[in-house]
Design an enzyme around this catalytic site. Structure first.
Site, PDB file in Angstrom:
ATOM      1  N   HIS A 102      21.570  -8.957   0.782  1.00  0.00           N
ATOM      2  CA  HIS A 102      20.594  -8.312   1.655  1.00  0.00           C
ATOM      3  C   HIS A 102      21.183  -8.131   3.040  1.00  0.00           C
ATOM      4  O   HIS A 102      22.013  -8.929   3.480  1.00  0.00           O
ATOM      5  CB  HIS A 102      19.300  -9.130   1.744  1.00  0.00           C
ATOM      6  CG  HIS A 102      19.528 -10.575   2.078  1.00  0.00           C
ATOM      7  ND1 HIS A 102      19.953 -11.481   1.127  1.00  0.00           N
ATOM      8  CD2 HIS A 102      19.441 -11.250   3.240  1.00  0.00           C
ATOM      9  CE1 HIS A 102      20.098 -12.676   1.706  1.00  0.00           C
ATOM     10  NE2 HIS A 102      19.803 -12.561   2.987  1.00  0.00           N
ATOM     11  N   HIS A 104      20.139  -8.052   6.966  1.00  0.00           N
ATOM     12  CA  HIS A 104      19.123  -8.298   7.995  1.00  0.00           C
ATOM     13  C   HIS A 104      19.238  -7.186   9.031  1.00  0.00           C
ATOM     14  O   HIS A 104      20.347  -6.877   9.490  1.00  0.00           O
ATOM     15  CB  HIS A 104      19.389  -9.623   8.721  1.00  0.00           C
ATOM     16  CG  HIS A 104      19.316 -10.850   7.867  1.00  0.00           C
ATOM     17  ND1 HIS A 104      18.206 -11.669   7.841  1.00  0.00           N
ATOM     18  CD2 HIS A 104      20.212 -11.417   7.026  1.00  0.00           C
ATOM     19  CE1 HIS A 104      18.437 -12.696   7.025  1.00  0.00           C
ATOM     20  NE2 HIS A 104      19.638 -12.569   6.517  1.00  0.00           N
TER      21      HIS A 104
HETATM   22  P1  AMP Z   1      19.880 -15.462   4.298  1.00  0.00           P
HETATM   23  O1  AMP Z   1      19.679 -16.835   4.880  1.00  0.00           O
HETATM   24  O2  AMP Z   1      20.857 -14.605   5.057  1.00  0.00           O
HETATM   25  O3  AMP Z   1      20.204 -15.557   2.832  1.00  0.00           O
HETATM   26  O4  AMP Z   1      18.501 -14.722   4.446  1.00  0.00           O
HETATM   27  C1  AMP Z   1      17.437 -14.928   3.589  1.00  0.00           C
HETATM   28  C2  AMP Z   1      16.213 -14.464   4.324  1.00  0.00           C
HETATM   29  O5  AMP Z   1      15.189 -14.268   3.362  1.00  0.00           O
HETATM   30  C3  AMP Z   1      15.687 -15.464   5.357  1.00  0.00           C
HETATM   31  O6  AMP Z   1      15.662 -14.847   6.642  1.00  0.00           O
HETATM   32  C4  AMP Z   1      14.298 -15.803   4.842  1.00  0.00           C
HETATM   33  O7  AMP Z   1      13.365 -15.961   5.881  1.00  0.00           O
HETATM   34  C5  AMP Z   1      13.972 -14.595   3.978  1.00  0.00           C
HETATM   35  N1  AMP Z   1      13.041 -14.827   2.897  1.00  0.00           N
HETATM   36  C6  AMP Z   1      13.061 -15.829   1.974  1.00  0.00           C
HETATM   37  N2  AMP Z   1      12.030 -15.695   1.115  1.00  0.00           N
HETATM   38  C7  AMP Z   1      11.360 -14.573   1.497  1.00  0.00           C
HETATM   39  C8  AMP Z   1      10.216 -13.894   1.009  1.00  0.00           C
HETATM   40  N3  AMP Z   1       9.516 -14.341  -0.043  1.00  0.00           N
HETATM   41  N4  AMP Z   1       9.794 -12.776   1.652  1.00  0.00           N
HETATM   42  C9  AMP Z   1      10.474 -12.321   2.724  1.00  0.00           C
HETATM   43  N5  AMP Z   1      11.567 -12.903   3.223  1.00  0.00           N
HETATM   44  C10 AMP Z   1      12.003 -14.021   2.624  1.00  0.00           C
END
Ligand code: AMP
Ligand code: ZN
Length: 116
Positions: A102, A104
């Site tokens: 993903h 950001h």
């Molecule tokens: P990363 O730490 O770069 O893998 O980012 C994962 C992101 O996913 C974090 O910023 C979390 O806050 C976000 N996240 C986890 N679960 C969900 C969810 N159910 N809906 C939206 N964002 C999420």
């Protein structure tokens, strides 16, 4: 689709997440725990653990282009021209916690460098 992957579940509509943008290849939605006034995630519909996994897949570089183009469009829209940051954490050491690749897209405040 990967079993137990929260982003696969979101892509499949399991939680009724609002998609701010979607097309045949990807979706974008708000991060659950935003770290900026606007914090969106751009996520491919297909499951890839991380950026190197996408790059290694057939058609992967084209998909990376699609993801980057969507991030650019959303970042420009959300920031209204004030600048934005695109981050792809890759690997636990780099802060990756969800192992479905993903981007950001962060905007709405000033960002420092280097990142923490
Ligand atoms: P990363 O730490 O770069 O893998 O980012 C994962 C992101 O996913 C974090 O910023 C979390 O806050 C976000 N996240 C986890 N679960 C969900 C969810 N159910 N809906 C939206 N964002 C999420
Ligand atoms: Zn997944």
């Amino acid at each position: 689709m990967a079993d137990g992957c929260v982003f696969c579940d979101i892509v499949a509509g399991k939680f009724g997440t609002t998609f701010l943008y979607e097309d045949d290849a990807l979706v974008a939605f708000a991060d659950l725990r935003p770290v900026a006034p606007s914090h969106l995630l751009v996520v491919p519909r297909a499951h890839f653990a991380d950026l190197p996994a996408v790059a290694a897949a057939p058609g992967g570089t084209a998909l990376i282009g699609r993801l980057g183009a969507a991030a650019a469009k959303l970042g420009a829209q959300e920031s209204k021209g004030a600048g934005f940051r695109v981050v792809v954490n890759t690997g636990a050491e780099a802060g990756q916690t969800v192992f479905h690749v993903h981007l950001h897209v962060l905007s709405g405040r000033r960002f420092s460098w280097p990142p923490g």
